[in-house]
Design a protein around this motif. Structure first.
Motif, mmCIF file in Angstrom:
data_model
loop_
_atom_site.group_PDB
_atom_site.id
_atom_site.type_symbol
_atom_site.label_atom_id
_atom_site.label_comp_id
_atom_site.label_asym_id
_atom_site.label_seq_id
_atom_site.Cartn_x
_atom_site.Cartn_y
_atom_site.Cartn_z
ATOM 1 N N ASN A 20 94.864 48.765 58.769
ATOM 2 C CA ASN A 20 94.736 47.439 58.157
ATOM 3 C C ASN A 20 93.332 47.207 57.601
ATOM 4 N N CYS A 21 92.326 47.696 58.289
ATOM 5 C CA CYS A 21 90.951 47.577 57.813
ATOM 6 C C CYS A 21 90.786 48.347 56.501
ATOM 7 N N CYS A 22 91.353 49.531 56.442
ATOM 8 C CA CYS A 22 91.241 50.344 55.223
ATOM 9 C C CYS A 22 91.997 49.705 54.063
ATOM 10 N N LYS A 23 93.138 49.100 54.353
ATOM 11 C CA LYS A 23 93.856 48.371 53.298
ATOM 12 C C LYS A 23 92.977 47.260 52.746
ATOM 13 N N TYR A 24 92.328 46.520 53.640
ATOM 14 C CA TYR A 24 91.419 45.447 53.249
ATOM 15 C C TYR A 24 90.272 46.002 52.391
ATOM 16 N N LEU A 25 89.656 47.083 52.865
ATOM 17 C CA LEU A 25 88.527 47.661 52.141
ATOM 18 C C LEU A 25 88.934 48.118 50.745
ATOM 19 N N GLN A 26 90.106 48.699 50.633
ATOM 20 C CA GLN A 26 90.549 49.206 49.330
ATOM 21 C C GLN A 26 91.040 48.087 48.409
#
Length: 119
Positions: A20-26
């Motif tokens: 979820n953090c990586c989705k946010y970052l991307q």
């Protein structure tokens, strides 16, 4: 193997947070390079713990948990870099850093116990 199962469950929950953090970052921050590194290392922790739980030998178990510990350390590094470059807010960083630090402590303890019992 109660302790290993507990850390395996924590690693699954942590991996979901990392995804979820990586989705946010991307999606929100348009950050693609470090987020992929974070995704790789952050999800590898649990994969190696799970492999270790079903290891055929004590040495294989220690190897898999050692790899998990290295991946956890790398994950902590990427989180710190993302925070210090303002991709993650202090609130986001502090929240997820508590979890990775706990996983690291459990892995170190499990490895130390396993090695001590092997002697």
């Amino acid at each position: 193997m109660g302790r290993e199962n507990a850390v395996a469950e924590k690693a699954i929950s942590f991996a979901i947070r990392i995804v979820n953090c990586c989705k946010y970052l991307q999606e929100e921050k348009k950050e693609f390079i470090m987020s992929k590194q974070l995704l790789r290392s952050g999800t590898s922790i649990g994969a190696n713990i799970h492999e270790g739980i079903f290891a055929q030998t004590r040495a294989d178990f220690v190897t898999k948990l050692s790899i998990s510990l290295k991946e956890a350390s790398e994950t902590s590094y990427w989180l710190t870099i993302l925070h210090k470059t303002d991709y993650l807010t202090t609130e986001m960083y502090d929240s997820i850093k508590v979890e990775i630090d706990e996983i690291i402590r459990i892995l170190i303890s499990s490895l130390n116990t396993t090695k001590k019992n092997a002697d």
